[in-house]
Design a protein around this motif. Structure first.
Motif, PDB file in Angstrom:
ATOM      1  N   ALA A  57       0.833  -1.212   0.000  1.00 24.14           N
ATOM      2  CA  ALA A  57       0.000   0.000   0.000  1.00 24.14           C
ATOM      3  C   ALA A  57       0.863   1.255   0.000  1.00 24.14           C
ATOM      4  O   ALA A  57       0.488   2.270  -0.608  1.00 24.14           O
ATOM      5  CB  ALA A  57      -0.939  -0.003   1.203  1.00 24.14           C
ATOM      6  N   PRO A  61       0.017   3.960  -3.348  1.00 24.20           N
ATOM      7  CA  PRO A  61      -0.935   4.701  -2.503  1.00 24.20           C
ATOM      8  C   PRO A  61      -2.273   5.011  -3.161  1.00 24.20           C
ATOM      9  O   PRO A  61      -3.244   5.272  -2.456  1.00 24.20           O
ATOM     10  CB  PRO A  61      -0.175   5.982  -2.169  1.00 24.20           C
ATOM     11  CG  PRO A  61       0.829   6.138  -3.264  1.00 24.20           C
ATOM     12  CD  PRO A  61       1.204   4.740  -3.680  1.00 24.20           C
ATOM     13  N   ASP A  62      -2.358   4.955  -4.477  1.00 26.12           N
ATOM     14  CA  ASP A  62      -3.612   5.270  -5.162  1.00 26.12           C
ATOM     15  C   ASP A  62      -4.363   4.027  -5.622  1.00 26.12           C
ATOM     16  O   ASP A  62      -5.392   4.137  -6.294  1.00 26.12           O
ATOM     17  CB  ASP A  62      -3.351   6.180  -6.372  1.00 26.12           C
ATOM     18  CG  ASP A  62      -2.773   7.520  -5.948  1.00 26.12           C
ATOM     19  OD1 ASP A  62      -3.164   8.017  -4.873  1.00 26.12           O
ATOM     20  OD2 ASP A  62      -1.926   8.050  -6.683  1.00 26.12           O
ATOM     21  N   VAL A  64      -6.826   1.297  -5.176  1.00 28.78           N
ATOM     22  CA  VAL A  64      -7.965   1.047  -4.286  1.00 28.78           C
ATOM     23  C   VAL A  64      -8.068  -0.414  -3.876  1.00 28.78           C
ATOM     24  O   VAL A  64      -8.485  -0.719  -2.752  1.00 28.78           O
ATOM     25  CB  VAL A  64      -9.292   1.546  -4.913  1.00 28.78           C
ATOM     26  CG1 VAL A  64      -9.282   3.065  -5.060  1.00 28.78           C
ATOM     27  CG2 VAL A  64      -9.598   0.861  -6.240  1.00 28.78           C
ATOM     28  N   ALA A  67      -5.533  -1.021  -1.195  1.00 30.45           N
ATOM     29  CA  ALA A  67      -6.019  -0.369   0.029  1.00 30.45           C
ATOM     30  C   ALA A  67      -7.099  -1.214   0.700  1.00 30.45           C
ATOM     31  O   ALA A  67      -7.102  -1.392   1.925  1.00 30.45           O
ATOM     32  CB  ALA A  67      -6.545   1.026  -0.291  1.00 30.45           C
ATOM     33  N   PRO A  85      -8.085   4.267   7.684  1.00 28.24           N
ATOM     34  CA  PRO A  85      -7.580   5.039   6.536  1.00 28.24           C
ATOM     35  C   PRO A  85      -7.461   4.216   5.258  1.00 28.24           C
ATOM     36  O   PRO A  85      -7.616   4.752   4.161  1.00 28.24           O
ATOM     37  CB  PRO A  85      -6.213   5.552   6.989  1.00 28.24           C
ATOM     38  CG  PRO A  85      -5.890   4.851   8.254  1.00 28.24           C
ATOM     39  CD  PRO A  85      -7.148   4.269   8.803  1.00 28.24           C
ATOM     40  N   TYR A  86      -7.225   2.923   5.387  1.00 31.04           N
ATOM     41  CA  TYR A  86      -7.159   2.069   4.195  1.00 31.04           C
ATOM     42  C   TYR A  86      -8.546   1.877   3.591  1.00 31.04           C
ATOM     43  O   TYR A  86      -8.706   1.903   2.365  1.00 31.04           O
ATOM     44  CB  TYR A  86      -6.513   0.725   4.520  1.00 31.04           C
ATOM     45  CG  TYR A  86      -5.047   0.851   4.870  1.00 31.04           C
ATOM     46  CD1 TYR A  86      -4.095   1.146   3.892  1.00 31.04           C
ATOM     47  CD2 TYR A  86      -4.613   0.688   6.177  1.00 31.04           C
ATOM     48  CE1 TYR A  86      -2.752   1.267   4.210  1.00 31.04           C
ATOM     49  CE2 TYR A  86      -3.269   0.805   6.504  1.00 31.04           C
ATOM     50  CZ  TYR A  86      -2.339   1.095   5.524  1.00 31.04           C
ATOM     51  OH  TYR A  86      -1.010   1.216   5.844  1.00 31.04           O
ATOM     52  N   GLU A  88     -10.971   4.008   3.841  1.00 28.49           N
ATOM     53  CA  GLU A  88     -11.312   5.303   3.232  1.00 28.49           C
ATOM     54  C   GLU A  88     -10.602   5.476   1.900  1.00 28.49           C
ATOM     55  O   GLU A  88     -11.192   5.968   0.932  1.00 28.49           O
ATOM     56  CB  GLU A  88     -10.977   6.435   4.199  1.00 28.49           C
ATOM     57  CG  GLU A  88     -11.884   6.461   5.405  1.00 28.49           C
ATOM     58  CD  GLU A  88     -11.503   7.480   6.461  1.00 28.49           C
ATOM     59  OE1 GLU A  88     -12.417   7.953   7.157  1.00 28.49           O
ATOM     60  OE2 GLU A  88     -10.302   7.802   6.600  1.00 28.49           O
ATOM     61  N   ARG A  89      -9.349   5.083   1.825  1.00 29.83           N
ATOM     62  CA  ARG A  89      -8.597   5.166   0.571  1.00 29.83           C
ATOM     63  C   ARG A  89      -9.222   4.250  -0.485  1.00 29.83           C
ATOM     64  O   ARG A  89      -9.326   4.619  -1.650  1.00 29.83           O
ATOM     65  CB  ARG A  89      -7.134   4.772   0.819  1.00 29.83           C
ATOM     66  CG  ARG A  89      -6.225   5.091  -0.349  1.00 29.83           C
ATOM     67  CD  ARG A  89      -4.804   4.610  -0.179  1.00 29.83           C
ATOM     68  NE  ARG A  89      -4.176   4.937   1.074  1.00 29.83           N
ATOM     69  CZ  ARG A  89      -2.978   4.471   1.437  1.00 29.83           C
ATOM     70  NH1 ARG A  89      -2.293   3.670   0.638  1.00 29.83           N
ATOM     71  NH2 ARG A  89      -2.464   4.814   2.590  1.00 29.83           N
ATOM     72  N   LYS A  92     -12.289   5.810  -2.041  1.00 34.33           N
ATOM     73  CA  LYS A  92     -12.091   7.075  -2.749  1.00 34.33           C
ATOM     74  C   LYS A  92     -11.901   6.784  -4.233  1.00 34.33           C
ATOM     75  O   LYS A  92     -11.091   5.954  -4.611  1.00 34.33           O
ATOM     76  CB  LYS A  92     -10.856   7.798  -2.208  1.00 34.33           C
ATOM     77  CG  LYS A  92     -10.687   9.209  -2.754  1.00 34.33           C
ATOM     78  CD  LYS A  92      -9.481   9.864  -2.153  1.00 34.33           C
ATOM     79  CE  LYS A  92      -9.865  10.391  -0.792  1.00 34.33           C
ATOM     80  NZ  LYS A  92      -8.817  11.208  -0.182  1.00 34.33           N
TER      81      LYS A  92
END
Length: 194
Positions: A57, A61-62, A64, A67, A85-86, A88-89, A92
């Protein structure tokens, strides 16, 4: 203990992946590493899976899907706060990047909502789960977890109404089926008397 349905979430990532490579241009390596980490989780090697997914991750980082799998890996270990936070990522999305598959999105919404509830973040749980129910109105699991979160906020009437509707609609018990119309009717106004 987190009450999210870890056993019912997908046990493996999509075969073709999401195509997110975090800008490295190496989808094949990402897919291999993701599959290996998920495999570790499936073998019961939860800590090792979490470590590998956390590293993946950070490299993507982008992504999904990475994540989502990382959130799940934290969640199954009881690390709910670290999972948030994972999740939520994972939820997104941007116009340029594809989001989670429909099934993974359902799982992520339920996982995040359930995790918020377990952490005592009841209003966030209700908002997340209500959004999930609006997006997937046929999903009984989302409605059930929303009912639990509503109970925690003190909205016992709506909580019970949701559960009664779900029981009436999904029960295979012939005795419940016999009273389905009455259950649905009274679910709308539990205080009604004659």
């Amino acid at each position: 203990m987190n009450d999210s349905p870890k056993d019912s979430l997908n046990d493996s990532p999509n075969d073709e992946g999401t195509g997110h490579d975090g800008g490295t241009g190496n989808d094949g390596e990402r897919d291999r590493l993701l599959a290996a980490a998920v495999g570790l989780r499936e073998q019961g090697r939860q800590e090792e899976a979490r470590d590998r997914l956390t590293e993946l991750a950070a490299r993507h980082p982008d992504d999904v899907e990475v994540a989502y799998q990382t959130a799940w890996a934290h969640d199954v270990l009881g690390l709910e706060a670290e999972a948030v936070p994972y999740y939520e990522r994972a939820l997104k999305t941007t116009g340029a990047e594809p989001g989670l598959s429909e099934e993974d999105r359902r799982g992520a919404l339920l996982g995040l909502g359930s995790t918020f509830r377990v952490l005592g973040r009841y209003e966030e749980a209700v908002a997340t789960l209500r959004g999930g129910v609006e997006e997937f109105p046929d999903d009984g699991a989302l409605r059930t977890f929303l009912a639990m979160a509503l109970f925690n906020t003190g909205d016992h009437h709506e909580s019970t109404r949701l559960l009664l509707r779900l029981v009436a609609a999904t029960s295979e018990d012939p005795r419940v089926g016999r009273y389905r119309r009455a259950i649905e009717y009274y679910a709308e106004d539990l205080d009604e008397t004659v």
